[in-house]
Enzyme design. Sequence first.
Site, PDB file in Angstrom:
ATOM      1  N   GLY A  29     -15.359 -62.746 -85.260  1.00  0.00           N
ATOM      2  CA  GLY A  29     -16.084 -61.843 -84.162  1.00  0.00           C
ATOM      3  C   GLY A  29     -15.859 -62.348 -82.703  1.00  0.00           C
ATOM      4  N   GLY A  73     -22.333 -52.831 -65.822  1.00  0.00           N
ATOM      5  CA  GLY A  73     -22.928 -51.448 -66.148  1.00  0.00           C
ATOM      6  C   GLY A  73     -22.101 -50.861 -67.470  1.00  0.00           C
ATOM      7  N   HIS A  98     -24.606 -21.845 -86.521  1.00  0.00           N
ATOM      8  CA  HIS A  98     -25.443 -21.432 -85.450  1.00  0.00           C
ATOM      9  C   HIS A  98     -26.889 -21.460 -85.847  1.00  0.00           C
ATOM     10  CE1 HIS A  98     -26.491 -19.765 -81.746  1.00  0.00           C
ATOM     11  NE2 HIS A  98     -27.517 -18.567 -82.635  1.00  0.00           N
TER      12      HIS A  98
END
Length: 467
Positions: A144, A181, A445
Amino acid sequence: MKYDVTVIGSGPGGYVAAIRCAQLGLKTAIIEKYNVLGGTCLNVGCIPSKALLDSSEHFHNAAHSFKEHGIELENLQVNMEQMITRKAGVVKSNNDGIAFLMKKNKIDTYFGLGSFVNKNTIKITDAEGKEQQIETDRTIIATGSKPTSLPFLPVDKKRIITSTEALTLTEVPKNLIIIGGGVIGLELGSVYARLGAKVQVIEYMDSIIPTMDRALGKELMRILKKTLGFEFFMSHKVTGATNEGETVKVTAENPKGEAVTFEGDYVLVSVGRKPYTEGLGLENAGVQMGERGMIAVNDHLETNVPGIFAIGDVIRGAMLAHKAEEEGVLVAEYMVGQKPHINYNLIPGVVYTWPEVAGVGFTEEQLKEQGRAYKTGSFPFKASGRAKASGDTDGFVKVLADQATDEILGVHMIGPRIADLIAEAVTAMEFRASAEDVARMSHAHPTYAEAMKEACLAATENRAIHI
C-alpha cells in the site's frame, strides 16, 4: 513452512489476492505488519472515513433539513466520543470479517514485518522483535501507501495532522485548514464542516479534484461553498506551518506571489500518498524500483524478478482500493495459467462528499487533447423527480460519446448516490455500449438512475425527455 504464494500486506489488494490464490488451489500465506488485517483502507482510510461521513451527514440533515420534512428536534448536539466509538466498531467488524475469510480459505496469517532474505525466503519480525522465516515459490507485494509529507511542513500529529489523525479527533475543530483539494481532504473536510467547523481549503492547482473532469470540480466547489460554507483558495503555494499551541499558522503565496497567512486550530495535510516499501528488503531479492518510489512491474504486474509480483498503491496507476482488488485477482489467475485482463480506463474514481462525485473513462479535457470527435449529453438532477422528492437536486450526469459511432467514451457524475450509480456506466462501457443503447434501456421511475438514461438521450440527437 513452505508456500506456493505469500502475500505481503493485507489491504484490499492483499487479502483479495490471497483469497483468489487459495480458491485456485495454491497454498497461501499472508503477512501483515500491524496487529489487525485490512490495511490502510479498512483501518485508517476508506471504511472509517465513510463511517464518519455517514454519521456527520445524519447530523447535518437533522440540523438543516429535518424541519422541512416535518421533523422537529430540540437541543441537537454532537457526541464526538460516540461517533468515534461507532466508527471503531465498524472497523472492528470488518477486521473480524477478513480474519474469518482467511480461516475459511485456509490461508495462514502472520503478523509482523515481512522482508525478503532472498527471492524465495521471507523473514517475519513481530512487534517484540521475534523472527521466523518461511519459504515461498512466489510472492505478491501489496504493502500500500502512506500520506505524502512535505519537507517544509512537518506533521506533528497534534495540530498539523494527516488523514490518520483526522479520523480520531475528539473535538470538532473551530477552523480546519486543509492543504490540498483532492479526494481525501474534501471528504474529511465535509465531515467536520457538517459538524460545525469552518473549513478552508488551500490548493496549489487552479481546480479541486484536478484529475477528474473539470466540470465535476467546478460544480463540487460551488455546492460545498453553498451548503457547507467551504472557503477555497486556489493557485496558492503553501510555504510553511507552525504550531502555536492552541492554533496553527499557515503561510502561503497567492496567485500574485504575495505572502498570505491563515490561522486555524488544526491543519490537515492532504497532498497525496506515496508507495510504502520501507523494510521490505527488496534489494535482497533484486527487485528493481520504478519512478517516484514505485515498484516497476510489467503488464502481468510481475517485477524484474520472476515469481515476485506487486499490486495496488506500490505500483503505477491510481491509488484506489478497487484497482488493487482487481490487480490481486489478475495476478492470482495469471499464476495458474489463466489470461485475465484489466481495462484501467474503466476503473471508476469516486469522491464520497455529498453530493457524491464519480467518473469513468475519458474526461472531456482528455478527448480534446486527443483531438477526438465527440458529443456530449448532460442531465441535471434538478429535473429529476426522485431528486426533487429527496431534496437532492444539486449536480448532473454528463455522458461523452464518440461522434461517429456513439460509443460511450466517458461518464462523469455529481449528485445523490453517484458512488453506486457509476457502476451502470462502467457496465455499459465494459460492453462498449452506445449512448443510444443505454437510452433505450428501461430505468425504473422514479429513481436517480433515470438521470443516466436522460443524459444518454441528450447525447443521442438531443432527445432528453425531461429537460
